[in-house]
Design a protein around this motif. Structure first.
Motif, mmCIF file in Angstrom:
data_model
loop_
_atom_site.group_PDB
_atom_site.id
_atom_site.type_symbol
_atom_site.label_atom_id
_atom_site.label_comp_id
_atom_site.label_asym_id
_atom_site.label_seq_id
_atom_site.Cartn_x
_atom_site.Cartn_y
_atom_site.Cartn_z
ATOM 1 N N GLY A 1 0.787 -1.230 0.000
ATOM 2 C CA GLY A 1 0.000 0.000 0.000
ATOM 3 C C GLY A 1 0.817 1.277 0.000
ATOM 4 O O GLY A 1 0.445 2.272 -0.622
ATOM 5 N N ASN A 2 1.956 1.259 0.666
ATOM 6 C CA ASN A 2 2.759 2.474 0.766
ATOM 7 C C ASN A 2 3.824 2.533 -0.335
ATOM 8 O O ASN A 2 4.875 3.126 -0.145
ATOM 9 N N SER A 3 3.505 1.867 -1.433
ATOM 10 C CA SER A 3 4.416 1.783 -2.580
ATOM 11 C C SER A 3 5.805 1.313 -2.155
ATOM 12 O O SER A 3 6.813 1.816 -2.618
ATOM 13 N N ARG A 4 5.803 0.371 -1.251
ATOM 14 C CA ARG A 4 7.048 -0.301 -0.915
ATOM 15 C C ARG A 4 7.061 -1.639 -1.637
ATOM 16 O O ARG A 4 6.010 -2.212 -1.924
ATOM 17 N N LEU A 5 8.241 -2.110 -1.907
ATOM 18 C CA LEU A 5 8.352 -3.364 -2.642
ATOM 19 C C LEU A 5 8.569 -4.501 -1.644
ATOM 20 O O LEU A 5 9.431 -4.415 -0.779
ATOM 21 N N VAL A 6 7.770 -5.513 -1.796
ATOM 22 C CA VAL A 6 7.924 -6.684 -0.936
ATOM 23 C C VAL A 6 8.502 -7.808 -1.781
ATOM 24 O O VAL A 6 7.897 -8.221 -2.778
ATOM 25 N N ILE A 7 9.684 -8.255 -1.412
ATOM 26 C CA ILE A 7 10.356 -9.288 -2.186
ATOM 27 C C ILE A 7 10.324 -10.582 -1.397
ATOM 28 O O ILE A 7 10.606 -10.589 -0.193
ATOM 29 N N LYS A 8 10.035 -11.638 -2.080
ATOM 30 C CA LYS A 8 10.085 -12.936 -1.426
ATOM 31 C C LYS A 8 11.521 -13.369 -1.290
ATOM 32 O O LYS A 8 12.293 -13.277 -2.244
#
Lengths: 314, 111
Positions: free
Chosen positions: A236-243
């Motif tokens: 939502g906060n335009s952060r990138l979530v990487i696996k």
């Protein structure tokens, strides 16, 4: 070589004439008075030295006479040479002014010293100074510039180092923007990386970084996923979530590779570029030099199946 | 081209630099890394020249690096060597020394 040198000399001479006069005036007010009044024992040395110097620096002297009015030159010469001897007494007075000047010329000192050794070997013997540190200072003040002029006049071959020093000195004084450092333009904030839970990594300032590089963050994201061989999403906060688990250093490396590949112009190394898509091919167009080069698209390549074997079959 | 000027004769700035021509047609060998669970990883070597026997290379790699590995057949990419653990640098060394593959034709991916 010679032609280049001639073309440069006029500007150089102007500077060379300007600087010494200023410094000499200072010198006279301080150092000369001391050396003359207080250091009578230094005077005989000076005289002998002057004679030898006239022999040594036949060409050099002419130059000086041309550049500044002839009368104060000999004292100035004395001052610079006698300064070295006189320095012990004058130290307190001169250091303040000298040190400031010295900082500007630190790069040149080594070159000057070489030249001093080559051109004015006698001086060391004559002046009879004990302090090795005093000498370059004193002479650098009075004679440094003249020394440079000295090797210009002499017949020997100019070494590359000397010419290079000279070139950069002139360039720095005339147009500093050309000699300025380039490092500053490439500043990109370091990726801020956090761990989310045990298996995911958050790359918080992806948007900031991709804005700084003038690239859509989707493109950067695609590259990151392809390189790291994982997947992820934007929250939502335009952060990138990487696996997967990644450290800041590792992501920094990948980003560096991205910048090398898709951001910097290979011709002029500038990062003010943009990507243009033309019939399914990406071109990197530089905005500062106008060069274009094709860049390969981002390919994921082979992805091994990880996890349950059932999934692999299905 | 103004070849009448003396200085320009020695060096043609528009001539190809050479390295573009050589590297473009040859296919890169991609060495990638993938994270598995925990601190375990997988290394994949994709795009090895077909003239080499993948099985023999794999056997040598497995013995050298003391790890297990397999050959995976992919629909588009052909045979891909899969090794356990992070063997990227070692694979690169092996390929360049044993098989005389130029290092610029090898691309290491991942962090």
């Amino acid at each position: 070589m010679a032609s280049v040198d001639e073309s440069v000399t006029p500007t150089a001479e102007e500077q060379l004439e300007f600087d010494p006069t200023i410094k000499k005036k200072k010198k006279k007010s301080k150092a000369v008075s001391f050396s003359r009044d207080d250091l009578d024992d230094a005077a005989p040395q000076d005289e002998t030295q002057v004679d030898e110097l006239t022999d040594m620096f036949a060409g050099l002297k002419k130059k000086k006479k041309k550049s500044t009015s002839s009368a104060p030159l000999e004292p100035a010469e004395d001052a610079s040479a006698g300064d070295a001897g006189a320095e012990d007494n004058v130290e307190d007075f001169d250091f303040g002014s000298q040190k400031k000047k010295k900082k500007k010329k630190v790069a040149d000192v080594s070159a000057f010293e070489q030249q001093l050794e080559e051109a004015g070997v006698n001086e060391e013997e004559d002046a009879g100074e004990d302090d090795t540190f005093e000498k370059p200072e004193g002479e650098e003040e009075g004679e440094g510039e003249e020394e440079e002029a000295g090797w210009l006049n002499s017949d020997r071959e100019y070494s590359y180092e000397e010419l290079l020093h000279r070139f950069f000195k002139i360039l720095r004084t005339n147009n500093p923007e050309l000699a300025g450092e380039r490092g500053q333009r490439y500043k990109i904030p370091p990726p801020s990386v956090m761990r989310e839970g045990n298996k995911k990594t958050i790359f918080a300032n992806l948007k900031d970084i991709s804005d700084r590089m003038h690239r859509p963050y989707e493109h950067v994201m695609q590259f990151l996923f392809a390189e790291l061989g994982t997947s992820g999403s934007v929250d939502g906060n335009s952060r990138l979530v990487i696996k997967g688990r990644f450290q800041q250093k590792q992501l920094e490396n990948v980003l560096r590779r991205y910048i090398m590949e898709y951001v910097t112009c290979k011709t002029c190394k500038s990062i003010s570029t943009h990507l243009a898509k033309e019939n399914r091919l990406y071109f990197l167009v530089c905005e500062s030099c106008g060069s274009r080069r094709s860049v390969s698209g981002i390919k994921t390549g082979f992805q091994a199946h990880i996890g349950k074997r059932k999934k692999m079959l299905g | 081209m103004s070849t009448s000027i003396e200085n320009l004769k020695t060096f043609d700035p528009f001539a190809d630099t050479g390295d573009d021509d050589i590297s473009q047609p040859t296919n890169y060998i991609h060495i990638r890394i993938q994270q598995r669970n925990g601190r375990k990883t997988l290394t994949t070597v994709q795009g090895l020249p077909v003239e080499y026997d993948q099985k023999r290379i794999l056997r040598a790699l497995k013995k050298d690096f003391a790890c297990n590995g397999t050959i995976v057949k992919d629909d588009e990419l052909g045979e891909v060597i899969q090794l356990q653990g992070d063997q990227r640098v070692k694979v690169m060394e092996f390929l360049s020394t044993q098989l005389n593959i130029l290092k610029k034709n090898i691309k290491i991916h991942g962090f």
